[in-house]
Write a protein that holds these residues in place. Structure first.
Motif, PDB file in Angstrom:
ATOM      1  N   PHE A   1       3.303   6.965  -3.571  1.00  0.00           N
ATOM      2  CA  PHE A   1       2.631   6.724  -5.056  1.00  0.00           C
ATOM      3  C   PHE A   1       3.344   5.905  -5.998  1.00  0.00           C
ATOM      4  CE2 PHE A   1       0.129   7.496  -8.448  1.00  0.00           C
ATOM      5  CZ  PHE A   1       0.892   7.586  -9.561  1.00  0.00           C
TER       6      PHE A   1
ATOM      7  N   TYR B   1      -0.475   2.237  -4.427  1.00  0.00           N
ATOM      8  CA  TYR B   1       0.524   2.934  -3.493  1.00  0.00           C
ATOM      9  C   TYR B   1       1.411   1.942  -2.501  1.00  0.00           C
ATOM     10  CZ  TYR B   1      -1.674   7.599  -3.885  1.00  0.00           C
ATOM     11  OH  TYR B   1      -2.120   8.994  -4.235  1.00  0.00           O
TER      12      TYR B   1
ATOM     13  N   PHE C   1      -3.449   9.953   8.547  1.00  0.00           N
ATOM     14  CA  PHE C   1      -2.502  10.296   7.454  1.00  0.00           C
ATOM     15  C   PHE C   1      -3.073  11.608   6.900  1.00  0.00           C
ATOM     16  CE2 PHE C   1       0.442   6.865   6.927  1.00  0.00           C
ATOM     17  CZ  PHE C   1      -0.244   5.621   7.390  1.00  0.00           C
TER      18      PHE C   1
ATOM     19  N   TYR D   1      -5.523   3.508  -8.539  1.00  0.00           N
ATOM     20  CA  TYR D   1      -4.139   3.951  -8.009  1.00  0.00           C
ATOM     21  C   TYR D   1      -3.400   2.845  -7.088  1.00  0.00           C
ATOM     22  CZ  TYR D   1      -6.452   8.690  -7.938  1.00  0.00           C
ATOM     23  OH  TYR D   1      -6.975   9.815  -8.377  1.00  0.00           O
TER      24      TYR D   1
ATOM     25  N   LEU E   1      -0.873  -1.089  -1.747  1.00  0.00           N
ATOM     26  CA  LEU E   1      -2.377  -0.429  -1.302  1.00  0.00           C
ATOM     27  C   LEU E   1      -2.792   0.097  -2.692  1.00  0.00           C
ATOM     28  CD1 LEU E   1      -2.108   1.781   1.836  1.00  0.00           C
ATOM     29  CD2 LEU E   1      -3.244  -0.485   1.658  1.00  0.00           C
TER      30      LEU E   1
ATOM     31  N   GLN F   1      -7.797  -2.523   8.681  1.00  0.00           N
ATOM     32  CA  GLN F   1      -8.710  -1.792   7.703  1.00  0.00           C
ATOM     33  C   GLN F   1      -7.904  -1.024   6.547  1.00  0.00           C
ATOM     34  OE1 GLN F   1     -12.049  -2.254   8.421  1.00  0.00           O
ATOM     35  NE2 GLN F   1     -11.315  -3.766  10.012  1.00  0.00           N
ATOM     36  N   GLY F   2      -8.748  -0.984   5.489  1.00  0.00           N
ATOM     37  CA  GLY F   2      -8.153   0.079   4.564  1.00  0.00           C
ATOM     38  C   GLY F   2      -8.231   1.604   5.308  1.00  0.00           C
ATOM     39  N   LEU F   3      -7.741   2.482   4.466  1.00  0.00           N
ATOM     40  CA  LEU F   3      -7.582   3.825   4.768  1.00  0.00           C
ATOM     41  C   LEU F   3      -8.981   4.364   4.381  1.00  0.00           C
ATOM     42  CD1 LEU F   3      -4.572   3.376   3.928  1.00  0.00           C
ATOM     43  CD2 LEU F   3      -4.355   5.890   3.894  1.00  0.00           C
TER      44      LEU F   3
ATOM     45  N   PHE G   1      -9.712   2.725  -0.562  1.00  0.00           N
ATOM     46  CA  PHE G   1      -8.638   1.869  -0.387  1.00  0.00           C
ATOM     47  C   PHE G   1      -9.003   0.374  -0.270  1.00  0.00           C
ATOM     48  CE2 PHE G   1      -4.802   4.623  -0.769  1.00  0.00           C
ATOM     49  CZ  PHE G   1      -5.516   5.918  -0.746  1.00  0.00           C
ATOM     50  N   GLY G   2      -8.267  -0.468  -0.511  1.00  0.00           N
ATOM     51  CA  GLY G   2      -8.516  -1.857  -0.492  1.00  0.00           C
ATOM     52  C   GLY G   2      -7.466  -2.058   1.056  1.00  0.00           C
ATOM     53  N   ASN G   3      -7.692  -3.312   1.660  1.00  0.00           N
ATOM     54  CA  ASN G   3      -6.830  -3.461   2.736  1.00  0.00           C
ATOM     55  C   ASN G   3      -5.496  -3.807   2.491  1.00  0.00           C
ATOM     56  OD1 ASN G   3      -8.949  -3.298   4.037  1.00  0.00           O
ATOM     57  ND2 ASN G   3      -9.596  -5.320   4.595  1.00  0.00           N
TER      58      ASN G   3
ATOM     59  N   GLN H   1       3.246   1.447   0.995  1.00  0.00           N
ATOM     60  CA  GLN H   1       3.255   1.712   2.362  1.00  0.00           C
ATOM     61  C   GLN H   1       4.398   0.953   3.113  1.00  0.00           C
ATOM     62  OE1 GLN H   1      -0.290   1.295   4.802  1.00  0.00           O
ATOM     63  NE2 GLN H   1       0.467   2.870   6.299  1.00  0.00           N
TER      64      GLN H   1
ATOM     65  N   GLY I   1       7.067   3.631   8.683  1.00  0.00           N
ATOM     66  CA  GLY I   1       7.394   4.697   8.878  1.00  0.00           C
ATOM     67  C   GLY I   1       7.770   5.668   7.783  1.00  0.00           C
ATOM     68  N   GLN I   2       7.249   5.369   6.541  1.00  0.00           N
ATOM     69  CA  GLN I   2       7.503   6.093   5.394  1.00  0.00           C
ATOM     70  C   GLN I   2       6.115   6.762   4.891  1.00  0.00           C
ATOM     71  OE1 GLN I   2      10.660   6.724   4.034  1.00  0.00           O
ATOM     72  NE2 GLN I   2      11.249   5.772   5.952  1.00  0.00           N
ATOM     73  N   GLY I   3       5.075   6.249   5.486  1.00  0.00           N
ATOM     74  CA  GLY I   3       3.623   6.914   4.883  1.00  0.00           C
ATOM     75  C   GLY I   3       3.640   6.061   3.472  1.00  0.00           C
ATOM     76  N   LEU I   4       2.663   6.663   2.881  1.00  0.00           N
ATOM     77  CA  LEU I   4       2.336   5.968   1.552  1.00  0.00           C
ATOM     78  C   LEU I   4       2.993   6.767   0.283  1.00  0.00           C
ATOM     79  CD1 LEU I   4      -0.278   5.608   3.420  1.00  0.00           C
ATOM     80  CD2 LEU I   4      -1.550   5.284   1.366  1.00  0.00           C
TER      81      LEU I   4
ATOM     82  N   PHE J   1       1.105  11.791   0.379  1.00  0.00           N
ATOM     83  CA  PHE J   1       0.544  11.675   1.917  1.00  0.00           C
ATOM     84  C   PHE J   1       1.810  11.989   2.755  1.00  0.00           C
ATOM     85  CE2 PHE J   1      -3.337   9.229   1.995  1.00  0.00           C
ATOM     86  CZ  PHE J   1      -3.568   8.950   0.711  1.00  0.00           C
ATOM     87  N   GLY J   2       1.596  12.172   4.134  1.00  0.00           N
ATOM     88  CA  GLY J   2       2.476  12.247   5.212  1.00  0.00           C
ATOM     89  C   GLY J   2       2.880  10.927   5.653  1.00  0.00           C
ATOM     90  N   SER J   3       3.810  10.952   6.494  1.00  0.00           N
ATOM     91  CA  SER J   3       4.276   9.638   7.042  1.00  0.00           C
ATOM     92  C   SER J   3       3.401   8.984   7.963  1.00  0.00           C
ATOM     93  CB  SER J   3       5.749   9.711   7.595  1.00  0.00           C
ATOM     94  OG  SER J   3       5.869  10.623   8.530  1.00  0.00           O
ATOM     95  N   GLY J   4       2.265   9.798   8.510  1.00  0.00           N
ATOM     96  CA  GLY J   4       1.519   9.456   9.322  1.00  0.00           C
ATOM     97  C   GLY J   4       1.605   9.496  10.816  1.00  0.00           C
TER      98      GLY J   4
END
Lengths: 116, 114
Positions: free
Chosen positions: A45, A35, B90, A33, A91, B42-44, A107-109, A37, A40-43, B104-107
């Motif tokens: 897809f 994504y 998240f 996948y 991501l 870090q990653g999620l 997930f990667g960094n 980021q 303020g918008q989240g992730l 996902f939500g916006s966190g």
């Protein structure tokens, strides 16, 4: 074992240039996948690959965005003619290919892209 | 279409205090629900997940979440917060169909005061 690896970790580019972001998934993971980021918008897809099936490109925001997955492993996300609004952290995640419940995403960094 | 709302952008708690992070979802069928944590640099990382069964699920690092269908909520809780819990959290919803991506939500950014 090794996790999901993304490169570069940071990328600064000028508006209008093309960029390529790389993702090395966990060995043996069939699903991959991408994504985005944004602050303020989240992730958000972008695209999903599963084995040899046609990718789900439903999240790509414009035709400037494309992605490939070669040999069912490494993936490259390409953004052509970058715009400032493309600035974000990109991501990559991989999984064993089942549902996200049965095969959790790893997930990667991320790659932080800054378009100046 | 599925969606997730995390109404709190930023929460500050003192170390040792209890914590609840809110998550509301919209999904047409029984959803998969997840909480992920993203620590600086870090990653999620997956904290916990829910699909069916007991509506109170336990996760890693002492976190738990409760699924409430009537409220379309999946709030994350921890009885006593540690300084190392400072991170962004998240909530995510997913389905079992052909679309395997998570929404996902916006966190929620958590700050822990000493």
């Amino acid at each position: 074992g090794a996790g999901v690896s993304q490169s570069p970790s940071n990328k600064v580019t000028e508006k209008g240039k093309d960029v390529e972001l790389r993702c090395d998934p966990i060995s043996g993971h069939t699903a991959l996948y991408w994504y985005r980021q944004s602050l303020g918008q989240g992730l958000e897809f972008l695209i999903y690959f599963q084995g040899n099936s046609a990718p789900d490109k439903s999240g790509l925001p414009s035709d400037r965005f494309s992605a490939e997955r070669t040999g069912g492993s490494v993936s490259t996300l390409t953004i052509q003619r970058t715009q400032q609004e493309d600035s974000a952290v990109y991501l990559c995640a991989s999984s064993g290919g089942g549902t996200p419940y049965n095969s959790p995403l790893h997930f990667g960094n991320g790659t932080r892209l800054t378009v100046t | 279409a599925q969606s997730v709302t995390q109404p709190d952008i930023h929460i500050t708690v003192s170390e040792g205090a209890s914590l609840e992070l809110r998550c509301n979802y919209s999904y047409g069928a029984t959803p998969y629900l997840f909480w992920y944590v993203q620590s600086p640099g870090q990653g999620l990382q997956l904290l916990l997940k829910y699909f069916s069964g007991d509506t109170l699920v336990q996760g890693i690092k002492g976190f738990e979440a409760e699924f409430k269908r009537s409220q379309s909520s999946f709030n994350l809780r921890k009885p006593s917060v540690h300084w190392s819990d400072a991170a962004e959290y998240f909530c995510a919803v997913g389905g079992s169909g052909s679309a395997r991506q998570l929404t996902f939500g916006s966190g929620t950014q958590l700050t822990v005061l000493p």
